[in-house]
Design a protein around this motif. Structure first.
Motif, PDB file in Angstrom:
ATOM      1  N   GLN A   1       0.824  -1.162  -0.243  1.00 27.05           N
ATOM      2  CA  GLN A   1      -0.063  -0.046  -0.040  1.00 27.05           C
ATOM      3  C   GLN A   1       1.001   1.228  -0.052  1.00 27.05           C
ATOM      4  N   ARG A   2       1.916   1.068   0.579  1.00 27.82           N
ATOM      5  CA  ARG A   2       2.949   2.190   0.606  1.00 27.82           C
ATOM      6  C   ARG A   2       3.557   2.485  -0.740  1.00 27.82           C
ATOM      7  N   PHE A   3       3.814   1.495  -1.533  1.00 24.73           N
ATOM      8  CA  PHE A   3       4.410   1.548  -2.764  1.00 24.73           C
ATOM      9  C   PHE A   3       3.444   2.046  -3.819  1.00 24.73           C
ATOM     10  N   VAL A   4       2.229   1.603  -3.601  1.00 23.93           N
ATOM     11  CA  VAL A   4       1.024   2.269  -4.580  1.00 23.93           C
ATOM     12  C   VAL A   4       0.972   3.693  -4.326  1.00 23.93           C
ATOM     13  N   ALA A   5       0.973   4.074  -2.922  1.00 20.36           N
ATOM     14  CA  ALA A   5       0.944   5.621  -2.580  1.00 20.36           C
ATOM     15  C   ALA A   5       2.130   6.434  -3.316  1.00 20.36           C
ATOM     16  N   PHE A   6       3.253   5.617  -3.138  1.00 17.09           N
ATOM     17  CA  PHE A   6       4.499   6.157  -3.953  1.00 17.09           C
ATOM     18  C   PHE A   6       4.208   6.496  -5.472  1.00 17.09           C
ATOM     19  N   VAL A   7       3.595   5.496  -6.164  1.00 18.58           N
ATOM     20  CA  VAL A   7       3.275   5.315  -7.528  1.00 18.58           C
ATOM     21  C   VAL A   7       2.391   6.632  -7.774  1.00 18.58           C
ATOM     22  N   LEU A   8       1.239   6.946  -6.899  1.00 18.89           N
ATOM     23  CA  LEU A   8       0.188   7.568  -7.293  1.00 18.89           C
ATOM     24  C   LEU A   8       0.782   9.315  -6.868  1.00 18.89           C
TER      25      LEU A   8
END
Length: 262
Positions: free
Chosen positions: A241-248
């Motif tokens: 979920q933290r990686f997804v937040a980074f991508v976004l």
């Protein structure tokens, strides 16, 4: 249990120990559309620098990757070339949520002899002597978007859909290239299997880097089909979920823009 189901279950069982081992090594597992291979590599490197957590990514047609997750293979993050796939997994609680994170357009890469222009695009592609390559619908969203383009072309030139549907050579999308293998778009021209190939504009840029003698034409807006890419993390994966937040976030979007994604 059918033979097909047994084989699938065996494959999943064999994959799970590797998955667990990679998680112990502070690495999250990512499944991503093949068109994201280059940009996802850089996103993963930037994320590791920021968080100390790396990604172990596998690539393939989005529809097949979705089926893999639905069959029980656990991953931290899924990035699809069609947001519909991440939406469907989120609806089944296999992803915590689904978010659109990038957009792509369709281009046609062709040999100079084809003489492709915006003005003659449809008329040229329907010619019997022009070998037209595409991805595979259903398995690969790029194939689905290509068939939508065929329908748009039919509105501009009645009868074009039937001609394009009948002649299209589905040379990619049914499976993903193995590690170190060339892109199927490149080998299609190297092996003289195609004169023109409908693909994402980001893939067109990669193909032209490998074969600069080819030409690329972005399909005009009136006929083009914009693809919306979806991403989501598994509910159990806080790092995912933290990686997804980074991508976004701003850093992720900047990397995506550099690779031609909107």
């Amino acid at each position: 249990m059918t033979k097909k189901t047994a084989v699938a279950a065996l494959g999943l069982a064999c994959a799970m120990p590797a998955f667990a081992q990679q998680r112990e090594q502070n690495t999250i597992m990512v499944l991503a559309a093949g068109s994201l291979r280059e940009v996802m590599t850089e996103l993963g490197e930037a994320w590791r620098e920021q968080s100390g957590v790396g990604i172990a990514a596998s690539y393939g047609p989005s529809g097949k990757l979705r089926e893999t997750i639905e069959q029980g293979h656990q991953v931290d993050v899924f990035a699809s070339a069609a947001v519909e796939h991440t939406d469907a997994l989120a609806a089944k609680n296999l992803l915590s949520r689904s978010a659109t994170f990038a957009y792509n357009d369709l281009c046609v890469v062709s040999t100079p002899a084809v003489g492709l222009t915006e003005a003659n695009l449809v008329g040229t592609l329907v010619k019997p002597d022009v070998r037209l390559a595409t991805s595979t619908p259903v398995y690969d969203p790029m194939g689905d978007y290509t068939w939508q383009f065929f329908r748009n072309a039919d509105k501009a030139q009645p009868g074009a859909y039937d001609l394009l549907d009948a002649k299209a050579l589905k040379l990619s999308g049914a499976s993903a290239p193995g590690p170190g293998q060339k892109l199927p778009y490149v080998t299609a021209f190297e092996d003289s299997k195609a004169d023109a190939y409908v693909m994402y504009c980001t893939n067109a840029a990669s193909t032209l880097r490998a074969l600069p003698n080819l030409t690329a034409l972005r399909i005009p807006d009136a006929l083009n089909v914009r693809s919306a890419y979806g991403i989501g993390a598994a509910p159990f994966s806080s790092e995912g979920q933290r990686f997804v937040a980074f991508v976004l976030g701003p850093a992720g979007k900047a990397i995506l823009h550099r690779y031609g994604f909107d």
